[in-house]
Design a protein around this motif. Structure first.
Motif: not given
Length: 116
Positions: A13-18, A38-43, A87-97
């Motif tokens: 509903e809030k357009q979370g990605r991936n 993940d999300a595009d930004n903190e907001r 996650f913010h997109s950058e953090e998701r890529e970095f931590y790669n759970l």
């Protein structure tokens, strides 16, 4: 699994990605499932987290613990059997759970969302 449906639909509903759902119950005692998005930004990350919390509260489920609202780069919502990682997109890529939990099978989102 009903928790999963509520959480996944709130994220959508809030357009979370991936969105990924990992079944970790056979390999960890932390939880049964990890829901990762993940999300595009903190907001947007905060909006997703607040909406998940709101939808779960409507179903009488309180979040046991939450972390990460301060920076909103990686927000964790702990519902016991389900842990939500936003996650913010950058953090998701970095931590790669998904890589860290590579032995955990994925749960099909279509199956989750089709449940009554």
């Amino acid at each position: 699994m009903n928790y999963l449906k509520t959480i996944v639909e709130a994220i959508q509903e809030k357009q979370g990605r991936n969105i990924s759902v990992l079944d970790i119950k056979q390999i960890s005692t932390l939880s049964d499932y990890f829901v990762i998005t993940d999300a595009d930004n903190e907001r947007q990350a905060e909006a997703i987290a607040y909406f998940v919390e709101s939808e779960m509260e409507k179903n009488g489920v309180e979040c046991r613990q939450k972390e990460g609202y301060g920076t909103s780069r990686w927000i964790i919502l702990d519902y016991g059997e389900v842990m939500v990682h936003i996650f913010h997109s950058e953090e998701r890529e970095f931590y790669n759970l998904e890589r860290l939990w590579k032995d955990a099978p994925y749960v099909d989102l279509d199956v989750i969302c089709s449940q009554a």
